[in-house]
Design a protein around this motif. Structure first.
Motif: not given
Length: 751
Positions: A223, A227, A233, A262-263, A430-431, A433-435, A438
């Motif tokens: 994970r 990221q 990826r 997510e990816y 889609n944005k 969650c990834r932030q 991070s």
């Protein structure tokens, strides 16, 4: 001078001497060089010869003496190589750990660290030792010494070790060793990103491992890698799709679903995810297919056979014949269910909520990638069908446990999002969650850098502007004959480990540990200095004859309570009038718990016809804090130990401290425990606080504590802290002793 000349003549013949004589020569060389620093170069070659001795004790002492006499890279390398050979060849794990500690001490010196970096591959040879503690220290030492010059070789060795653990029969230590290897490779990949591409394919094979802990470590590594490293990826997603169907743990399955959702950014990857989900789910709708399966199993699959007749003896002693019909209907456990279907039928619907989120993400992404409305609707409808059939299954009576309301709400929300497909929801799924991931990884990295900075600050040599500079060449001989070890002091000063004068004062430290055993009016006065040295307790008892008579057969009789064992009985003494004597007694410690030493002094009065006299001594309480040291562990290890440890002691907070942070720091200082909760989580003021504490004893026993405290605002600003502290340990003695310590030290002494 004669002694020096004679010692010089022994250099060439030193290998022919016995072990004891060799040790004596090492000690003589050390003392000679201590008294005459200019003679050091004269005896360095002799020490080098002693490094080749056949006796492990001689080699160990010679290596230690060589490091003290010389800081040249060749000398440090020779001593370190000697230590490594000792660790590999010695069978006693305690010896291995002691020598490993000496290697770690060498590493702490900045000048020696670069020399040891060239010996990383030799240090890794110690991994052949089966003991887990030795392996753990070795991996940590290798990780501290790794650099861009040797990281590639280190990774190759660790990859071989990981593959080796896969072929070994399952054992508790094997699983833990695999976890250590995975974490070490994780740290190497974070520090040296070029190595991640070589490590990830090997580690991802362990996602399908039966050991959930090792698979969870691999998943955490994957994970973080996916990221941080954009170029990896595609490789990670491809490998994840390969092993996805073989994952056996529901927890790992949830994490893998999240990563794929997510990816996966291409049309092909999204289609592959949907294919794997349908493959893992089996035939849908689930409820209808399961009902048909149950109804159809009885006729075609079940074979009814008549068992062979058996002759049995009845209670009356007569014979009876018995036959029975047996069916070969397979049980549900024997059925080859797809993994996801099995999780759902077992009642684990949390994975269904994770699946709904994953399907929503890839469906929204698919809609933005494909312009064909028909294909868009088809994919979204398939995702909604999977969610709907899971909801139907959860409400039916087929699963072992019904679906929870939280999971129903989550799946229903995902269905609504897919039915509307609004841009706002697309951004959130889609944005945002990834932030969030991070931000979490950035905070974790910042915390690691902060801890490394603190460690480096500890190692920095700090010299005050007005500190005197002592040149050994200019030191007078009468000053050199002082009892202080000049070489050791120089080494400590160079390493920045100079001790405070207050702590170095032996009288100050001894007076703090003196326990009065009898009263001043007793015929025999006694007091004891208690010196704790890891597994041993030395009692230095001062006995004073306060009478005008001669006391014969004056004997100190001791007994112990707890895991303490008296090594030998002290010998009787004869005390002249107003005379005194010191009696020493050794006590062995076996485990971490509060112990009590009690006893009495018996004696005969010279010339008296009366019976023996007896003076009862006060009890000596051995403090548990002498054995407990602060330690660190990960959150996952803390939770695992918290679940495994069976002894719990709940202590109610009863203090006069009014500040939450002040109370926590007071508890940490009183118990020698370390706070695992980050400082950022404890900062600020909200009226309550929760923190996890951890410590480890010198015997390898773990102690956990959870502090849950609050500030009763309705009682005013000066109201004391309330709450409770839960302590968990593997042994009852550890949990009770730590609870007693907290109870005794909760209140802060008023000045």
């Amino acid at each position: 001078d004669r002694a020096l000349d004679y010692l010089s003549t022994c250099i060439d013949q030193v290998q022919t001497f016995g072990d004891i004589l060799q040790l004596v020569i090492v000690e003589l060389i050390y003392k000679v060089c201590h008294a005459n620093p200019s003679e050091r170069a004269r005896f360095i070659r002799c020490i080098y010869n002693l490094l080749q001795s056949s006796s492990p004790a001689v080699k160990y002492e010679a290596a230690g003496t060589l490091v003290t006499l010389s800081s040249a890279p060749t000398a440090i390398k020779a001593a370190a190589q000697c230590y490594i050979d000792l660790i590999i060849k010695e069978s006693d794990n305690n010896v291995k750990l002691i020598v490993l500690d000496r290697l770690i001490e060498l590493k702490e010196h900045p000048a020696h660290e670069r020399v040891l970096q060239d010996l990383v591959m030799d240090i890794l040879r110690v991994l052949s030792t089966p003991d887990l503690e030795v392996r753990k220290k070795t991996l940590q030492l290798a990780l501290d010494l790794v650099s861009s010059r040797n990281v590639e070789e280190l990774v190759i060795v660790l990859k071989k070790e990981v593959i080796k653990t896969n072929n070994v029969t399952e054992h508790e230590d094997t699983d833990k060793y695999r976890q250590l290897l995975v974490r070490t490779l994780h740290s190497c990949s974070v520090r040296f990103p070029d190595m991640a591409a070589n490590v990830i394919p090997v580690l991802m094979e362990f996602l399908s491992d039966y050991n959930e802990a090792a698979a969870a470590d691999v998943l955490e590594f994957v994970r973080e890698a996916i990221q941080r490293f954009d170029n990896l990826r595609l490789l990670i997603v491809e490998k994840m799709l390969e092993v996805f169907h073989a994952i056996k743990s529901v927890k790992i399955y949830r994490g893998a679903l999240w990563i794929l959702g997510e990816y996966c950014n291409t049309k092909e990857d999204i289609q592959s995810v949907m294919t794997e989900v349908r493959r893992s789910l089996g035939e849908i709708p689930i409820v209808e297919s399961e009902i048909k399966k149950e109804a159809g199993e009885l006729k075609p699959e079940e074979e009814i056979t008549v068992g062979p007749a058996q002759k049995l003896v009845t209670e009356m002693g007569t014979y009876a014949t018995q036959s029975a019909l047996s069916s070969s209907r397979p049980t549900k456990k024997e059925e080859d269910r797809p993994p996801l279907r099995g999780f759902l039928l077992d009642g684990d619907f949390f994975v269904a909520a994770s699946l709904a989120t994953t399907l929503t993400k890839i469906a929204l992404r698919y809609v933005t990638l494909i312009q064909d409305k028909k294909k868009q609707n088809s994919f979204v409808a398939e995702a909604m069908l999977v969610m709907a059939t899971i909801l139907h299954l959860g409400k039916s009576s087929l699963p072992k446990k019904p679906i929870t309301d939280d999971d129903v709400d989550r799946i229903s929300l995902c269905l609504k999002v897919l039915s509307e497909c609004s841009p706002l929801m697309n951004d959130i799924f889609n944005k945002e969650c990834r932030q969030s991931l991070s931000h979490m990884l950035s905070a974790k990295l910042e915390e690691e850098k902060l801890s490394q900075k603190k460690e480096s600050e500890k190692r920095n040599v700090t010299v005050q502007p007005d500190d005197p500079i002592s040149f050994m060449q200019l030191t007078a001989k009468n000053e050199m004959s002082s009892k202080e070890d000049q070489f050791q002091l120089s080494l400590l000063a160079a390493m920045g480990n100079t001790q405070r004068k207050e702590a170095a004062d032996p009288l100050a430290s001894k007076l703090n540990k003196v326990t009065q055993l009898t009263g001043f009016s007793d015929p025999v006065y006694a007091e004891a200095y208690v010196h704790v040295n890891q597994y041993d307790i030395v009692l230095d008892v001062l006995v004073v004859n306060q009478t005008g008579d001669t006391l014969q057969n004056c004997t100190l009789e001791l007994a112990t309570l707890g895991d303490l064992k008296l090594v030998e009985k002290p010998s009787p003494l004869t005390l002249a009038p107003h005379d005194f004597a010191n009696i020493k007694a050794n006590v062995k410690v076996a485990s971490t718990e509060n112990g009590i030493i009690f006893g009495n002094i018996v004696y005969d009065v010279s010339g008296a016809a009366s019976d023996r006299n007896c003076v009862v001594l006060s009890d000596i309480h051995i403090d548990i804090m002498d054995y407990i040291q602060p330690a660190t562990c990960t959150d996952a290890e803390f939770r695992q130990m918290w679940a495994e440890f069976e002894w719990e002691n709940k202590v109610t907070v009863n203090t006069n401290i009014a500040d939450l942070n002040e109370y926590l720091q007071h508890i940490l200082k009183s118990t020698n425990m370390k706070c695992l909760t980050p400082e950022k989580a404890l900062s600020g003021y909200c009226g309550f606080m929760a923190a996890n504490l951890y410590a480890r004893s010198i015997f390898g026993e773990d102690a956990l504590a959870n502090v849950s405290i609050e500030k009763p605002i309705h009682l005013g600003p000066d109201a004391p802290v309330t709450g409770h502290i839960r302590i968990r340990a593997k042994s009852q003695g550890m949990a009770l002793s730590l609870g007693d310590k907290i109870n005794l030290s909760q209140k802060k002494a008023s000045l």
